[in-house]
Design a protein around this motif. Structure first.
Motif, PDB file in Angstrom:
ATOM      1  N   PHE A   1       0.727  -1.247   0.094  1.00  0.00           N
ATOM      2  CA  PHE A   1      -0.002   0.150  -0.114  1.00  0.00           C
ATOM      3  C   PHE A   1       0.786   1.184   0.041  1.00  0.00           C
ATOM      4  N   VAL A   2       1.768   1.450   0.992  1.00  0.00           N
ATOM      5  CA  VAL A   2       2.867   2.396   0.851  1.00  0.00           C
ATOM      6  C   VAL A   2       3.490   2.575  -0.469  1.00  0.00           C
ATOM      7  N   PHE A   3       4.172   1.541  -0.967  1.00  0.00           N
ATOM      8  CA  PHE A   3       4.859   1.669  -1.974  1.00  0.00           C
ATOM      9  C   PHE A   3       4.012   2.054  -3.275  1.00  0.00           C
TER      10      PHE A   3
ATOM     11  N   THR B   1      -7.007   0.840  -4.828  1.00  0.00           N
ATOM     12  CA  THR B   1      -7.723   0.120  -5.363  1.00  0.00           C
ATOM     13  C   THR B   1      -7.022  -1.343  -5.785  1.00  0.00           C
ATOM     14  N   GLN B   2      -5.573  -1.168  -5.753  1.00  0.00           N
ATOM     15  CA  GLN B   2      -4.594  -2.361  -5.807  1.00  0.00           C
ATOM     16  C   GLN B   2      -4.924  -3.344  -4.617  1.00  0.00           C
ATOM     17  N   ILE B   3      -5.081  -2.692  -3.429  1.00  0.00           N
ATOM     18  CA  ILE B   3      -5.031  -3.768  -2.025  1.00  0.00           C
ATOM     19  C   ILE B   3      -6.501  -4.106  -2.117  1.00  0.00           C
ATOM     20  N   ALA B   4      -7.535  -3.159  -2.441  1.00  0.00           N
ATOM     21  CA  ALA B   4      -8.822  -3.789  -2.401  1.00  0.00           C
ATOM     22  C   ALA B   4      -9.212  -5.017  -3.238  1.00  0.00           C
ATOM     23  N   LEU B   5      -8.261  -5.094  -4.248  1.00  0.00           N
ATOM     24  CA  LEU B   5      -8.400  -6.243  -5.186  1.00  0.00           C
ATOM     25  C   LEU B   5      -7.687  -7.259  -4.613  1.00  0.00           C
ATOM     26  N   LEU B   6      -6.728  -7.274  -4.023  1.00  0.00           N
ATOM     27  CA  LEU B   6      -5.765  -8.177  -3.406  1.00  0.00           C
ATOM     28  C   LEU B   6      -6.500  -8.847  -2.083  1.00  0.00           C
ATOM     29  N   LEU B   7      -7.115  -8.114  -1.217  1.00  0.00           N
ATOM     30  CA  LEU B   7      -7.335  -8.408   0.070  1.00  0.00           C
ATOM     31  C   LEU B   7      -8.726  -9.524   0.086  1.00  0.00           C
ATOM     32  N   PRO B   8      -9.487  -9.613  -0.836  1.00  0.00           N
ATOM     33  CA  PRO B   8     -10.533 -10.456  -0.761  1.00  0.00           C
ATOM     34  C   PRO B   8     -10.218 -11.971  -1.143  1.00  0.00           C
ATOM     35  N   LEU B   9      -8.823 -12.000  -1.821  1.00  0.00           N
ATOM     36  CA  LEU B   9      -8.567 -13.410  -2.240  1.00  0.00           C
ATOM     37  C   LEU B   9      -8.141 -14.158  -1.132  1.00  0.00           C
TER      38      LEU B   9
ATOM     39  N   GLY C   1      -2.316   9.069  -6.128  1.00  0.00           N
ATOM     40  CA  GLY C   1      -1.375   7.865  -5.522  1.00  0.00           C
ATOM     41  C   GLY C   1      -2.347   6.878  -4.621  1.00  0.00           C
ATOM     42  N   PHE C   2      -2.982   7.749  -3.651  1.00  0.00           N
ATOM     43  CA  PHE C   2      -3.842   7.233  -2.622  1.00  0.00           C
ATOM     44  C   PHE C   2      -4.773   6.208  -3.239  1.00  0.00           C
ATOM     45  N   ILE C   3      -5.560   6.794  -4.290  1.00  0.00           N
ATOM     46  CA  ILE C   3      -6.667   6.050  -5.001  1.00  0.00           C
ATOM     47  C   ILE C   3      -6.062   4.911  -5.823  1.00  0.00           C
ATOM     48  N   HIS C   4      -5.107   5.061  -6.459  1.00  0.00           N
ATOM     49  CA  HIS C   4      -4.462   3.789  -7.409  1.00  0.00           C
ATOM     50  C   HIS C   4      -4.136   2.774  -6.153  1.00  0.00           C
ATOM     51  N   SER C   5      -3.272   3.324  -5.285  1.00  0.00           N
ATOM     52  CA  SER C   5      -2.792   2.205  -3.949  1.00  0.00           C
ATOM     53  C   SER C   5      -3.965   1.426  -3.267  1.00  0.00           C
TER      54      SER C   5
END
Length: 313
Positions: free
Chosen positions: A104-106, A160-168, A154-158
């Motif tokens: 997320f931070v990266f 979104t990435q984490i939101a797609l990863l977490l449910p898996l 940058g916050f929205i992009h990150s």
């Protein structure tokens, strides 16, 4: 993919494989990357300090450059210590939540960095095409708004990435073939078919990089054509600034596009590209901007003179 029954043993930590070189080579790389990290901090802190303390640089272009230097310091500080730690140990274990937080931070800082480069291109476009109205158009409120918008992007992009990863569901194997946690490697640990998620990730990351990169190249091409048609005393300086920024965006975007603009298959060059844009780009940016910018070099000399003069007193 792993069999469904393995979902009963969810991943709680990841093992970063890092580099499989001999001890002597890894010690040599540790020394090299440690020096690079020190140079990154020194170069970007110098830019930040110079812009803040020198009133000659209190104009929009250097305000954006100072923000870019800040993203270089923070991005390098997020990844380089992990790289250095991995070079000293065979494998590094990272808890699942810490890995997610790191990504997320990266991507938050990296996204802000990309949007700042776009803002700097827009700033140069206005400076070249509307020189008389430049300071009116790029006033304090507009500059603050553009920087805030870059960090928000940058916050929205990150997020979104984490939101797609977490449910898996993640069931292993829990090894990541990289020196730090990143989306392509983590996604491969999921126990379900992630093809659609990968497409969404590519759209949110890689496609965004390609679109912004193409727009920036078009923008700078237009600016270069405009500059070459002008016959003024400041033409050479404007041309140097423009070329420097083209170099900066190229060394940033090309490795990022290589990693994020394709379905997440593993290639040998992935780690090299990852090192390039997470460790080497932050040290190259200050070199590009200071070596190609006469005004910045003069300001740094004034800063050094003030520091030395104060020391003598």
């Amino acid at each position: 993919r792993m069999e469904p029954q393995n979902v009963t043993n969810p991943v709680t930590e990841f093992v970063l494989l890092g580099f499989n070189y001999s001890l002597k080579i890894q010690q040599f790389l540790f020394t090299v990357f440690f020096i690079v990290y020190l140079m990154t901090c020194l170069g970007n802190i110098t830019i930040l300090t110079t812009v803040i303390t020198d009133y000659h640089l209190h104009i929009p272009m250097y305000f954006f450059l100072a923000n870019l230097a800040f993203t270089d310091i923070t991005e390098s500080s997020v990844n380089t210590p992990i790289l250095l730690s991995g070079l000293l140990s065979q494998h590094k274990t990272v808890p699942f939540k810490e890995c997610i937080f790191h990504m997320f931070v990266f991507h938050f800082i990296g996204g802000a960095h990309i949007f700042l480069l776009a803002v700097m291109a827009a700033d140069r476009y206005v400076a070249v095409h509307k020189p008389l109205q430049y300071l009116t158009i790029m006033n304090r409120e507009v500059c603050l708004g553009l920087v805030t918008g870059s960090w928000a992007g940058g916050f929205i992009h990150s997020a979104t990435q984490i939101a797609l990863l977490l449910p898996l569901p993640y069931c292993g194997p829990n090894t990541l073939d990289n020196f730090h946690c990143d989306v392509p490697q983590v996604l491969k640990v999921a126990c379900i078919d992630t093809y659609q998620t990968e497409l969404l990730m590519v759209s949110n990351g890689g496609l965004l990089l390609i679109v912004i990169f193409v727009l920036l190249l078009i923008s700078y091409t237009v600016i270069l054509v405009k500059i070459r048609r002008q016959v003024t005393g400041g033409t050479h300086k404007a041309l140097s600034t423009c070329i420097a920024q083209i170099m900066a965006i190229s060394i940033t975007f090309i490795p990022g596009i290589f990693i994020y603009a394709r379905p997440f298959k593993t290639f040998e060059l992935d780690k090299v590209a990852s090192i390039f844009f997470t460790v080497l780009v932050p040290v190259l940016n200050p070199m590009v901007y200071t070596l190609r910018n006469t005004e910045m070099k003069k300001a740094i000399r004034r800063l050094v003179s003030r520091v030395l003069f104060s020391g003598e007193r």
